[in-house]
Scaffold this active site. Structure first.
Site, PDB file in Angstrom:
ATOM      1  N   CYS A   1       0.817  -1.208   0.000  1.00 38.45           N
ATOM      2  CA  CYS A   1       0.000   0.000   0.000  1.00 38.45           C
ATOM      3  C   CYS A   1       0.848   1.254   0.000  1.00 38.45           C
ATOM      4  O   CYS A   1       2.006   1.249   0.427  1.00 38.45           O
ATOM      5  CB  CYS A   1      -0.880   0.072   1.240  1.00 38.45           C
ATOM      6  SG  CYS A   1      -2.053  -1.247   1.355  1.00 38.45           S
TER       7      CYS A   1
ATOM      8  N   GLY B   1       1.264   0.007  -5.060  1.00 37.60           N
ATOM      9  CA  GLY B   1       0.022  -0.743  -5.152  1.00 37.60           C
ATOM     10  C   GLY B   1      -0.721  -0.378  -6.413  1.00 37.60           C
ATOM     11  O   GLY B   1      -0.916   0.798  -6.691  1.00 37.60           O
TER      12      GLY B   1
ATOM     13  N   ASN C   1      -1.329   1.334   5.609  1.00 40.86           N
ATOM     14  CA  ASN C   1      -0.231   0.596   4.989  1.00 40.86           C
ATOM     15  C   ASN C   1       0.407  -0.274   6.061  1.00 40.86           C
ATOM     16  O   ASN C   1       0.897   0.242   7.058  1.00 40.86           O
ATOM     17  CB  ASN C   1       0.799   1.596   4.421  1.00 40.86           C
ATOM     18  CG  ASN C   1       2.043   0.920   3.855  1.00 40.86           C
ATOM     19  OD1 ASN C   1       3.096   1.532   3.792  1.00 40.86           O
ATOM     20  ND2 ASN C   1       1.940  -0.326   3.453  1.00 40.86           N
ATOM     21  N   GLY C   2       0.385  -1.586   5.843  1.00 37.34           N
ATOM     22  CA  GLY C   2       0.982  -2.482   6.834  1.00 37.34           C
ATOM     23  C   GLY C   2       0.127  -3.711   7.019  1.00 37.34           C
ATOM     24  O   GLY C   2      -0.760  -3.992   6.216  1.00 37.34           O
TER      25      GLY C   2
ATOM     26  N   TYR D   1      14.267  -2.572  -2.357  1.00 40.26           N
ATOM     27  CA  TYR D   1      13.435  -2.635  -3.565  1.00 40.26           C
ATOM     28  C   TYR D   1      12.203  -1.740  -3.556  1.00 40.26           C
ATOM     29  O   TYR D   1      11.920  -1.078  -4.555  1.00 40.26           O
ATOM     30  CB  TYR D   1      12.988  -4.092  -3.773  1.00 40.26           C
ATOM     31  CG  TYR D   1      11.956  -4.245  -4.859  1.00 40.26           C
ATOM     32  CD1 TYR D   1      12.275  -4.030  -6.203  1.00 40.26           C
ATOM     33  CD2 TYR D   1      10.632  -4.578  -4.554  1.00 40.26           C
ATOM     34  CE1 TYR D   1      11.315  -4.155  -7.208  1.00 40.26           C
ATOM     35  CE2 TYR D   1       9.672  -4.713  -5.551  1.00 40.26           C
ATOM     36  CZ  TYR D   1      10.017  -4.499  -6.868  1.00 40.26           C
ATOM     37  OH  TYR D   1       9.072  -4.610  -7.854  1.00 40.26           O
TER      38      TYR D   1
END
Ligand code: SF4
Length: 475
Positions: free
Chosen positions: A13, A39, A113-114, A254
């Protein structure tokens, strides 16, 4: 709809907020476009005007989901937004975010996010007490906990809710006149603050601030709650006791864009240092260095600088294969890789080539890529990986395959080299990785080491030794 190949781990996300700006919905949408790499499955906005929250979510890229017409129809000077990559398989609008609910105190929406490691346990308890969930998304648990709170203010209710959840979360919550920005006490996922013309901006990465011309102020601290009011006021306090930091080191390997600043460090600089450390640890006798684009270009530059081997653009990535992809009716050999990468023949022909990539997940894509590079005329292929072997699954918001599918979980480096059919293979060491981020601690490295900072509750520690990742759907 999973447009990216299975040879990468995937961030799940990106979040973005603009508070107290007349163009908040439009600016938030632009910021989300800069976070699109985090995302691609769905995108959404929740907008407030001081009285009510409106929202829109749709499947697809930001440009498809949040069209001009949609954004024009969402009026307000506070906005939060979300882009999502899902681990739940098929596309599912129900799980898109922001999740927007109405409860006793009005409306509320969350962008997260997570991944919460105790969401299943909490959800089961609430369902046993009669709660009804609209999504299979772990973030909805937080909204239920906020709704149950007896705290007087919304931010204190959110803080109380967050004290009951465990795991990784960088999140944004909006009600009609406030946006709350919070990060988990270990700071797994990044989150930063910026300013634009007196307005506050929050985003997963600073590239989203750059997109709208906002100035970077600072990162949101682990365990911090930032309350951004519609009138421009900002309050901040710690909602959680201090804990050892566990910032995701894979953001540097990345996930994050190299033009972003994450956890206070430039991703480009860290990634270059990874390439340099790799060059010192594992030089090769070769003619050219190439990176697997786009994520490994930066590390390959570092490798070239240290080893003195000439850097070349030997692979070109096709950015436009898109989601609506038509397979050729006739089987084209190694087509899944060819559609994404094409070799530059005259760069590779007759050369001993060092290929730098950031990671190997299953190894299947890399094996095909090595073959394509050889077919383009490379006489030798020396593979260098700018992170250590990925041996364990992630439980903190990253889409990793089950452990047995990770090639390094069950194969030695020589075995992997033989499978990939390369002349030599070397990974960056953990020490090299840590020296590149210029720290000895403060980072989660569990996918490389198996040392998990937090165990999922409701299951024993040995869950990490099993081959099945927890099924909690992630945000
Ligand atoms: S396990 Fe790996 S990918 Fe997951 S949070 Fe930790 S470092 Fe990041």
């Amino acid at each position: 709809m999973k447009p990216i190949d299975s040879e990468r781990l995937h961030e799940e996300c990106g979040v973005m907020a603009v508070v107290n700006h007349p163009e908040a919905p439009r600016l938030t949408t632009l910021g989300l476009a800069a976070l699109q790499h985090r995302g691609q499955e769905s995108a959404g906005l929740a907008v407030a005007d001081g009285h009510v929250v409106h929202s829109h979510r749709a499947m697809g890229y930001v440009s498809d989901a949040l069209t001009d017409e949609v954004v024009r129809g969402l009026k307000g000077h506070l906005a939060i937004g979300h882009v999502r990559y899902s681990t739940t398989g098929s596309s599912n609008l129900r799980n898109a975010q922001p999740i927007h609910v109405t409860y006793k105190r009005g409306s509320l929406a969350i962008a997260h996010n997570g991944n919460l490691v105790n969401a299943q346990t909490l959800r089961r308890e609430m369902e046993n007490e009669g709660s009804i969930f609209n999504t299979t998304n772990d973030s909805e648990v937080i909204l239920h906990l906020v709704a149950r709170s007896r705290q007087e203010t919304i931010d204190r209710a959110l803080a109380e809710a967050l004290r009951q959840v465990e795991g990784a979360f960088s999140l944004l919550v909006i009600n009609p006149d406030t946006v709350m920005v919070a990060r988990d006490p270990r700071g797994f996922r990044p989150l930063c603050l910026g300013k634009l013309d007196g307005a506050w901006v929050a985003a997963s990465e600073t590239c989203a601030l750059d997109m709208i011309g906002a100035r970077y102020e600072r990162q949101v601290d682990p365990g911090e709650m930032v309350v951004l009011h519609a009138d421009g006021r900002m309050d901040s306090y710690r909602w959680a006791d201090e804990q050892p930091a566990s910032m995701c080191i894979f953001e540097y390997v990345y996930f994050s864009r190299p033009d972003s600043t994450i956890y206070g460090r430039s991703v480009d600089q860290v990634r270059r240092r990874m390439g340099e450390a790799l060059g010192r640890e594992a030089p090769a006798d070769a003619d050219v260095v190439i990176g697997v684009p786009d994520s490994s270009n930066t590390a390959s530059l570092g490798y070239s600088r240290v080893t003195g081997i000439r850097w070349e653009l030997g692979l070109i990535r096709n950015h436009y294969v898109g989601r609506t992809f038509i397979r050729p009716s006739q089987e084209v050999r190694d087509f899944s890789v060819r559609k994404k990468y094409n070799p530059v023949r005259h760069v590779l022909q007759g050369k001993r080539v060092v290929v730098v990539d950031d990671s190997i997940v299953r190894g299947t894509t890399m094996r095909k890529l090595v073959k394509i590079i050889r077919q383009a005329g490379a006489t030798e292929v020396h593979l260098r990986i700018s992170s250590p072997p990925i041996t364990h699954s992630c439980y903190y918001g990253i889409d990793t395959p089950i452990r047995r599918e990770l090639i390094a979980s069950s194969h030695t480096v020589p075995e992997i080299a033989a499978y990939l059919q390369v002349d030599s293979l070397a990974y960056l060491s953990i020490e090299g990785l840590m020296s590149s981020v210029q720290a000895t601690e403060g980072f989660c490295r569990a996918c490389f080491t198996g040392e998990y900072p937090i165990a999922p509750s409701g299951v024993g520690k040995d869950v990490f030794e099993s081959e099945t990742a927890p099924q909690t759907p992630s945000s």
